[in-house]
Design a protein around this motif. Structure first.
Motif, PDB file in Angstrom:
ATOM      1  N   PHE A  36     -17.213  51.545 -28.479  1.00  0.00           N
ATOM      2  CA  PHE A  36     -16.742  50.507 -27.322  1.00  0.00           C
ATOM      3  C   PHE A  36     -16.481  51.184 -26.096  1.00  0.00           C
ATOM      4  CE2 PHE A  36     -16.165  48.184 -31.368  1.00  0.00           C
ATOM      5  CZ  PHE A  36     -16.113  46.813 -30.866  1.00  0.00           C
ATOM      6  N   TRP A  37     -17.074  50.435 -24.880  1.00  0.00           N
ATOM      7  CA  TRP A  37     -16.712  50.587 -23.671  1.00  0.00           C
ATOM      8  C   TRP A  37     -15.272  50.176 -23.214  1.00  0.00           C
ATOM      9  CZ3 TRP A  37     -21.959  48.730 -24.457  1.00  0.00           C
ATOM     10  CH2 TRP A  37     -23.060  49.698 -24.474  1.00  0.00           C
ATOM     11  N   SER A  38     -14.871  48.836 -23.904  1.00  0.00           N
ATOM     12  CA  SER A  38     -13.685  48.192 -23.395  1.00  0.00           C
ATOM     13  C   SER A  38     -13.522  47.669 -24.883  1.00  0.00           C
ATOM     14  CB  SER A  38     -13.852  47.406 -22.367  1.00  0.00           C
ATOM     15  OG  SER A  38     -14.605  46.260 -22.675  1.00  0.00           O
ATOM     16  N   ARG A  39     -12.275  46.653 -24.666  1.00  0.00           N
ATOM     17  CA  ARG A  39     -11.804  46.076 -25.790  1.00  0.00           C
ATOM     18  C   ARG A  39     -12.829  44.908 -26.280  1.00  0.00           C
ATOM     19  NH1 ARG A  39     -11.108  44.032 -29.603  1.00  0.00           N
ATOM     20  NH2 ARG A  39      -9.420  42.871 -30.646  1.00  0.00           N
ATOM     21  N   ASN A  40     -13.621  44.424 -25.648  1.00  0.00           N
ATOM     22  CA  ASN A  40     -14.459  43.563 -25.836  1.00  0.00           C
ATOM     23  C   ASN A  40     -15.870  43.830 -25.931  1.00  0.00           C
ATOM     24  OD1 ASN A  40     -12.740  41.288 -26.026  1.00  0.00           O
ATOM     25  ND2 ASN A  40     -12.671  40.959 -23.664  1.00  0.00           N
ATOM     26  N   ASP A  41     -16.399  44.781 -25.109  1.00  0.00           N
ATOM     27  CA  ASP A  41     -17.851  45.342 -24.985  1.00  0.00           C
ATOM     28  C   ASP A  41     -18.205  46.549 -25.856  1.00  0.00           C
ATOM     29  OD1 ASP A  41     -18.793  43.364 -23.231  1.00  0.00           O
ATOM     30  OD2 ASP A  41     -17.825  44.390 -21.600  1.00  0.00           O
ATOM     31  N   GLY A  42     -19.129  46.414 -26.845  1.00  0.00           N
ATOM     32  CA  GLY A  42     -19.167  47.639 -27.756  1.00  0.00           C
ATOM     33  C   GLY A  42     -20.495  47.448 -28.344  1.00  0.00           C
ATOM     34  N   VAL A  56     -34.006  47.856 -40.273  1.00  0.00           N
ATOM     35  CA  VAL A  56     -34.007  46.505 -41.169  1.00  0.00           C
ATOM     36  C   VAL A  56     -35.322  46.165 -40.224  1.00  0.00           C
ATOM     37  CG1 VAL A  56     -33.268  44.259 -41.616  1.00  0.00           C
ATOM     38  CG2 VAL A  56     -31.823  46.160 -41.746  1.00  0.00           C
ATOM     39  N   ASP A  57     -36.346  45.381 -41.061  1.00  0.00           N
ATOM     40  CA  ASP A  57     -37.635  45.001 -40.366  1.00  0.00           C
ATOM     41  C   ASP A  57     -38.392  46.182 -39.568  1.00  0.00           C
ATOM     42  OD1 ASP A  57     -36.906  42.513 -41.907  1.00  0.00           O
ATOM     43  OD2 ASP A  57     -36.020  41.899 -40.119  1.00  0.00           O
ATOM     44  N   GLY A  58     -38.320  47.153 -39.759  1.00  0.00           N
ATOM     45  CA  GLY A  58     -38.974  48.145 -39.342  1.00  0.00           C
ATOM     46  C   GLY A  58     -38.577  48.861 -37.972  1.00  0.00           C
ATOM     47  N   TYR A  59     -37.481  48.353 -37.492  1.00  0.00           N
ATOM     48  CA  TYR A  59     -36.752  49.144 -36.381  1.00  0.00           C
ATOM     49  C   TYR A  59     -35.214  49.225 -36.496  1.00  0.00           C
ATOM     50  CZ  TYR A  59     -35.734  44.523 -34.281  1.00  0.00           C
ATOM     51  OH  TYR A  59     -35.304  43.214 -34.280  1.00  0.00           O
ATOM     52  N   TYR A  60     -34.499  50.041 -35.747  1.00  0.00           N
ATOM     53  CA  TYR A  60     -33.227  50.430 -36.010  1.00  0.00           C
ATOM     54  C   TYR A  60     -32.183  48.974 -35.678  1.00  0.00           C
ATOM     55  CZ  TYR A  60     -33.182  55.417 -36.785  1.00  0.00           C
ATOM     56  OH  TYR A  60     -33.416  56.520 -37.278  1.00  0.00           O
ATOM     57  N   VAL A  61     -31.063  48.843 -36.469  1.00  0.00           N
ATOM     58  CA  VAL A  61     -30.255  47.862 -35.878  1.00  0.00           C
ATOM     59  C   VAL A  61     -29.368  48.100 -34.993  1.00  0.00           C
ATOM     60  CG1 VAL A  61     -28.636  46.057 -36.915  1.00  0.00           C
ATOM     61  CG2 VAL A  61     -30.663  46.490 -38.493  1.00  0.00           C
ATOM     62  N   VAL A  62     -29.453  47.677 -33.595  1.00  0.00           N
ATOM     63  CA  VAL A  62     -28.494  47.923 -32.673  1.00  0.00           C
ATOM     64  C   VAL A  62     -28.189  46.878 -32.113  1.00  0.00           C
ATOM     65  CG1 VAL A  62     -28.295  49.203 -30.560  1.00  0.00           C
ATOM     66  CG2 VAL A  62     -29.927  50.114 -31.948  1.00  0.00           C
ATOM     67  N   MET A  63     -26.787  46.385 -32.257  1.00  0.00           N
ATOM     68  CA  MET A  63     -26.244  45.268 -31.741  1.00  0.00           C
ATOM     69  C   MET A  63     -25.344  45.524 -30.661  1.00  0.00           C
ATOM     70  SD  MET A  63     -25.933  42.984 -35.637  1.00  0.00           S
ATOM     71  CE  MET A  63     -25.178  44.189 -36.414  1.00  0.00           C
ATOM     72  N   ARG A  64     -24.907  44.241 -29.980  1.00  0.00           N
ATOM     73  CA  ARG A  64     -23.868  44.502 -29.150  1.00  0.00           C
ATOM     74  C   ARG A  64     -22.933  43.184 -29.183  1.00  0.00           C
ATOM     75  NH1 ARG A  64     -24.024  44.126 -22.416  1.00  0.00           N
ATOM     76  NH2 ARG A  64     -21.821  44.093 -22.285  1.00  0.00           N
ATOM     77  N   THR A  65     -21.627  43.519 -28.954  1.00  0.00           N
ATOM     78  CA  THR A  65     -20.704  42.372 -28.815  1.00  0.00           C
ATOM     79  C   THR A  65     -19.890  42.255 -27.560  1.00  0.00           C
ATOM     80  OG1 THR A  65     -18.648  41.802 -30.088  1.00  0.00           O
ATOM     81  CG2 THR A  65     -18.919  44.004 -29.767  1.00  0.00           C
ATOM     82  N   ARG A  66     -19.591  41.124 -27.244  1.00  0.00           N
ATOM     83  CA  ARG A  66     -19.091  41.086 -25.825  1.00  0.00           C
ATOM     84  C   ARG A  66     -17.679  40.367 -26.195  1.00  0.00           C
ATOM     85  NH1 ARG A  66     -23.176  39.772 -21.284  1.00  0.00           N
ATOM     86  NH2 ARG A  66     -25.017  41.105 -21.921  1.00  0.00           N
ATOM     87  N   ARG A 114     -16.340  40.119 -32.938  1.00  0.00           N
ATOM     88  CA  ARG A 114     -16.181  38.857 -33.706  1.00  0.00           C
ATOM     89  C   ARG A 114     -17.705  38.217 -33.623  1.00  0.00           C
ATOM     90  NH1 ARG A 114     -11.546  37.373 -35.081  1.00  0.00           N
ATOM     91  NH2 ARG A 114      -9.639  38.166 -33.992  1.00  0.00           N
ATOM     92  N   SER A 115     -18.654  38.434 -32.892  1.00  0.00           N
ATOM     93  CA  SER A 115     -19.886  38.095 -32.950  1.00  0.00           C
ATOM     94  C   SER A 115     -20.733  39.344 -32.282  1.00  0.00           C
ATOM     95  CB  SER A 115     -20.398  36.685 -32.233  1.00  0.00           C
ATOM     96  OG  SER A 115     -19.920  36.972 -30.753  1.00  0.00           O
ATOM     97  N   TRP A 116     -22.126  39.369 -32.862  1.00  0.00           N
ATOM     98  CA  TRP A 116     -22.993  40.377 -32.591  1.00  0.00           C
ATOM     99  C   TRP A 116     -24.335  39.877 -32.268  1.00  0.00           C
ATOM    100  CZ3 TRP A 116     -21.114  45.421 -32.016  1.00  0.00           C
ATOM    101  CH2 TRP A 116     -19.749  45.905 -32.624  1.00  0.00           C
TER     102      TRP A 116
END
Length: 317
Positions: free
Chosen positions: A101-107, A114-124, A128-130
């Motif tokens: 995480f960069w901050s409490r909300n952003d990570g 999965v499906d042939g490429y890395y799972v990289v997800m962002r939350t704001r 709670r959601s990605w």
């Protein structure tokens, strides 16, 4: 610690130390590591907590690993007294590797392909959601490439949207972003990558902002092979650390840096330029932070519930 669990995640708060591991284990200390309170996640499916992000002495997210919904995030806002299921992996074949995480909300969250490429997800919104990064914003996979959930350091965040994650297998690489994970580039790194279980296991940064990658081979922990590289003016360069086996974590305070793995640790007193062996067994995970009074402490945790701390005096340069 009474429970001899394998500890793989660690974090330092302003007045607290945290470690996580197998069997839903979470331990918290508020007296500098002298005593530890068991604040493990209970009443939930058993998993292995490989990463933890601490925002303050009461607020933390732990990451559990496993196939599909076994990979989960839990949140506490009362120092581990209660835990809330924050997010469960929606991909039946997915596997979480690390969070940062960069901050409490952003990570960011990194998962196996999965499906042939890395799972990289962002939350704001604090996890709670990605939202997953699109395939065309990530380099294509190398043959037999893999990511390892070794110590919570497979993915790290820097400043102003910078982040890095490392991979292994037969192609050790570091992926980097400078736009909060919206797009990534990959660069090969000169560390051991001759087997399916070799390559990059963790990342770290010294106090000068220089990025390091470390790894080795899980199936040959004490082997002699190139296990650390650093990024400099000439790109990624292998470092002479003594080649004393798999290293899965790094922490730096002032001019001092420590790298560690289960079989041993190494220390540098010049920001990671030169290294020497440390005595004794090593640790899976390392964390660093400033405690009350401004003192910097490196926290180490490993197998059989082993925990240690190292206080670092302020230097003049």
């Amino acid at each position: 610690m009474e429970r001899k669990v394998s500890l793989r995640g660690s974090a330092v708060g302003k007045s607290s130390f945290w470690v996580t591991g197998t069997e839903n284990a979470v331990f918290r200390s508020i007296d500098g590591g002298d005593t530890w309170q068991d604040v493990s996640v209970t009443g939930q499916p058993v998993t292995d907590f490989r990463d933890i992000e601490v925002f303050d002495d009461h607020t933390a997210i732990v990451m559990g690993v496993g196939t599909g919904s076994e990979s989960r995030l839990y949140l506490t806002e009362d120092g581990g007294g209660h835990w809330e299921l924050l997010y469960s992996n929606p991909d039946s074949t997915g596997f979480f590797d690390s969070i940062a995480f960069w901050s409490r909300n952003d990570g960011l969250l990194l998962g196996d392909p999965v499906d042939g490429y890395y799972v990289v997800m962002r939350t704001r919104d604090g996890g709670r959601s990605w939202k997953r990064v699109d395939r065309d914003h990530l380099p294509s996979l190398s043959e037999n490439e893999a990511a390892f959930a070794a110590s919570g350091n497979t993915l790290i965040a820097g400043a102003a949207g910078e982040a890095w994650f490392t991979t292994g297998g037969f192609a050790a690489s570091v992926y980097s972003t400078s736009d909060f994970g919206q797009s990534w580039e990959r660069i090969p790194v000169p560390i051991h990558s001759e087997t399916a279980t070799s390559g990059g296991y963790a990342l770290g940064r010294n106090r000068q902002g220089q990025v390091f990658v470390m790894g080795g081979d899980f199936q040959n922990r004490p082997g002699k092979y190139p296990n650390v590289a650093a990024f400099g003016d000439q790109g990624w360069q292998s470092l002479d650390t003594g080649q004393r086996g798999l290293r899965t974590a790094m922490a730096c305070a002032e001019r001092l840096c420590v790298i560690s793995g289960k079989t041993g640790s190494d220390v540098s007193f010049d920001h990671g330029t030169t290294w020497r062996a440390m005595p004794g067994n090593g640790y899976y995970t390392l964390a660093v932070g400033k405690t009350v009074g401004g003192k910097e402490v490196i926290l180490a945790a490993g197998h059989d519930g082993r925990v240690a701390t190292l206080s670092v005096k302020k230097s003049g340069g």
